[in-house]
Write a protein that holds these residues in place. Structure first.
Motif, PDB file in Angstrom:
ATOM      1  N   GLU A  12       0.838  -1.206   0.000  1.00 54.45           N
ATOM      2  CA  GLU A  12       0.000   0.000   0.000  1.00 54.45           C
ATOM      3  C   GLU A  12       0.870   1.252   0.000  1.00 54.45           C
ATOM      4  O   GLU A  12       0.588   2.214  -0.701  1.00 54.45           O
ATOM      5  CB  GLU A  12      -0.892  -0.014   1.238  1.00 54.45           C
ATOM      6  CG  GLU A  12      -1.752   1.198   1.413  1.00 54.45           C
ATOM      7  CD  GLU A  12      -2.519   1.147   2.724  1.00 54.45           C
ATOM      8  OE1 GLU A  12      -2.305   2.027   3.565  1.00 54.45           O
ATOM      9  OE2 GLU A  12      -3.324   0.211   2.889  1.00 54.45           O
ATOM     10  N   LEU A  13       1.935   1.224   0.783  1.00 53.17           N
ATOM     11  CA  LEU A  13       2.858   2.353   0.846  1.00 53.17           C
ATOM     12  C   LEU A  13       3.562   2.545  -0.495  1.00 53.17           C
ATOM     13  O   LEU A  13       3.693   3.664  -0.984  1.00 53.17           O
ATOM     14  CB  LEU A  13       3.882   2.126   1.957  1.00 53.17           C
ATOM     15  CG  LEU A  13       4.890   3.227   2.193  1.00 53.17           C
ATOM     16  CD1 LEU A  13       4.210   4.427   2.825  1.00 53.17           C
ATOM     17  CD2 LEU A  13       5.997   2.735   3.099  1.00 53.17           C
ATOM     18  N   LEU A  21       1.427  11.212   0.928  1.00 55.27           N
ATOM     19  CA  LEU A  21       0.934  10.364   2.012  1.00 55.27           C
ATOM     20  C   LEU A  21      -0.399   9.726   1.639  1.00 55.27           C
ATOM     21  O   LEU A  21      -1.304  10.408   1.181  1.00 55.27           O
ATOM     22  CB  LEU A  21       0.723  11.198   3.276  1.00 55.27           C
ATOM     23  CG  LEU A  21       1.931  11.459   4.140  1.00 55.27           C
ATOM     24  CD1 LEU A  21       1.564  12.387   5.279  1.00 55.27           C
ATOM     25  CD2 LEU A  21       2.510  10.187   4.681  1.00 55.27           C
ATOM     26  N   THR A  22      -0.482   8.416   1.842  1.00 56.33           N
ATOM     27  CA  THR A  22      -1.770   7.746   1.773  1.00 56.33           C
ATOM     28  C   THR A  22      -2.370   7.808   3.175  1.00 56.33           C
ATOM     29  O   THR A  22      -1.641   8.002   4.147  1.00 56.33           O
ATOM     30  CB  THR A  22      -1.594   6.281   1.336  1.00 56.33           C
ATOM     31  OG1 THR A  22      -0.700   5.631   2.247  1.00 56.33           O
ATOM     32  CG2 THR A  22      -1.029   6.181  -0.073  1.00 56.33           C
ATOM     33  N   TYR A  24      -3.415   6.894   6.787  1.00 60.35           N
ATOM     34  CA  TYR A  24      -2.818   5.937   7.722  1.00 60.35           C
ATOM     35  C   TYR A  24      -3.773   4.760   7.902  1.00 60.35           C
ATOM     36  O   TYR A  24      -4.937   4.938   8.249  1.00 60.35           O
ATOM     37  CB  TYR A  24      -2.559   6.619   9.065  1.00 60.35           C
ATOM     38  CG  TYR A  24      -1.902   5.727  10.081  1.00 60.35           C
ATOM     39  CD1 TYR A  24      -0.546   5.439   9.995  1.00 60.35           C
ATOM     40  CD2 TYR A  24      -2.628   5.190  11.126  1.00 60.35           C
ATOM     41  CE1 TYR A  24       0.065   4.627  10.926  1.00 60.35           C
ATOM     42  CE2 TYR A  24      -2.027   4.379  12.067  1.00 60.35           C
ATOM     43  CZ  TYR A  24      -0.680   4.109  11.964  1.00 60.35           C
ATOM     44  OH  TYR A  24      -0.078   3.295  12.886  1.00 60.35           O
ATOM     45  N   TYR A  85       7.146   0.794   7.018  1.00 58.81           N
ATOM     46  CA  TYR A  85       5.934   1.609   6.891  1.00 58.81           C
ATOM     47  C   TYR A  85       6.064   2.888   7.709  1.00 58.81           C
ATOM     48  O   TYR A  85       5.856   3.992   7.203  1.00 58.81           O
ATOM     49  CB  TYR A  85       4.723   0.786   7.343  1.00 58.81           C
ATOM     50  CG  TYR A  85       3.388   1.462   7.153  1.00 58.81           C
ATOM     51  CD1 TYR A  85       2.815   1.559   5.891  1.00 58.81           C
ATOM     52  CD2 TYR A  85       2.690   1.979   8.231  1.00 58.81           C
ATOM     53  CE1 TYR A  85       1.583   2.169   5.706  1.00 58.81           C
ATOM     54  CE2 TYR A  85       1.457   2.588   8.057  1.00 58.81           C
ATOM     55  CZ  TYR A  85       0.911   2.676   6.798  1.00 58.81           C
ATOM     56  OH  TYR A  85      -0.303   3.295   6.625  1.00 58.81           O
ATOM     57  N   ASN A  88       9.106   5.261   6.368  1.00 55.76           N
ATOM     58  CA  ASN A  88       8.811   5.983   5.124  1.00 55.76           C
ATOM     59  C   ASN A  88       7.783   7.085   5.341  1.00 55.76           C
ATOM     60  O   ASN A  88       7.903   8.173   4.783  1.00 55.76           O
ATOM     61  CB  ASN A  88       8.335   5.016   4.039  1.00 55.76           C
ATOM     62  CG  ASN A  88       9.489   4.244   3.444  1.00 55.76           C
ATOM     63  OD1 ASN A  88      10.531   4.806   3.173  1.00 55.76           O
ATOM     64  ND2 ASN A  88       9.312   2.951   3.262  1.00 55.76           N
ATOM     65  N   ARG A  89       6.784   6.817   6.167  1.00 56.83           N
ATOM     66  CA  ARG A  89       5.799   7.859   6.473  1.00 56.83           C
ATOM     67  C   ARG A  89       6.454   8.998   7.251  1.00 56.83           C
ATOM     68  O   ARG A  89       6.163  10.169   7.013  1.00 56.83           O
ATOM     69  CB  ARG A  89       4.614   7.272   7.251  1.00 56.83           C
ATOM     70  CG  ARG A  89       3.722   6.408   6.371  1.00 56.83           C
ATOM     71  CD  ARG A  89       2.510   5.902   7.123  1.00 56.83           C
ATOM     72  NE  ARG A  89       1.616   6.971   7.525  1.00 56.83           N
ATOM     73  CZ  ARG A  89       0.643   7.469   6.776  1.00 56.83           C
ATOM     74  NH1 ARG A  89       0.456   7.015   5.540  1.00 56.83           N
ATOM     75  NH2 ARG A  89      -0.140   8.431   7.238  1.00 56.83           N
TER      76      ARG A  89
END
Length: 197
Positions: A12-13, A21-22, A24, A85, A88-89
């Motif tokens: 997903e990321l 940003l997707t 959370y 995850y 990277n966020r």
């Protein structure tokens, strides 16, 4: 189980646009952490079983050993996916201060978890503290502008703002000739646009 959900989280990321940003995914994140807890319990149970049989955990090669190895490797893989995850966020969140300034727009805030919002606030406060001690604004353009003044149009009613040398009323659709450094914060938040030509 065995890393599928963690793989979905990383996928997903990776499927999102770079630097964007997707939202959370707290549900999937919680499922992966629950899976980690389950692997840990299974691992402890198998090791306890080996010890109860009076065998050496390091040298025994039976079904419990291989089962514990599988649970251990699945646990390590899940942890690595979770860390990728989060890392990277966090990198994207740290870069936001340079793009949008110390105040996040609402559409970006909606994509963050509560801890990520707190992380952004603390990072922003630390950067602001550093800049105030140095008496230097690091968030302005890295490339020197051709002209220190730009013409801007106000897109949303901002109200009266005190700048370095005067107070100005930034009413919607009004046009102004401002210092680039004064206008940057409003442009990055989408409240003004630079007029070219």
């Amino acid at each position: 189980m065995y890393g599928r959900k963690a793989f979905q989280l990383v996928k997903e990321l990776a499927s999102g646009e770079k630097g964007q940003l997707t939202p959370y995914n707290s549900d999937l994140f919680d499922q992966v952490t629950a899976e980690c807890s389950q692997h840990h319990l299974e691992l402890q149970s198998l090791i306890r079983k080996i010890q109860e049989e009076g065998l050496d955990v390091q040298t025994t090669r039976n079904s419990e050993h291989y089962g514990s190895l599988i649970h251990h490797l699945a646990l390590v893989r899940n942890k690595r996916c979770l860390m990728a995850y989060v890392h990277n966020r966090a990198e994207i969140i740290r870069s936001l201060i340079w793009k949008v300034g110390p105040v996040l727009p609402q559409e970006i805030q909606e994509r963050l978890s509560h801890t990520e919002e707190e992380y952004f606030k603390r990072h922003s406060a630390a950067l602001q503290s550093c800049m105030s001690r140095l008496d230097l604004d690091l968030t302005v353009d890295m490339v020197p502008p051709k002209d220190p003044y730009i013409q801007v149009r106000v897109l949303d009613d901002i109200g009266v703002v005190l700048s370095d040398d005067k107070t100005t009323n930034f009413a919607r659709h009004s046009m102004h000739f401002l210092k680039r450094t004064d206008a940057e914060q409003f442009i990055s938040r989408g409240l003004m646009e630079e007029l070219t030509g």
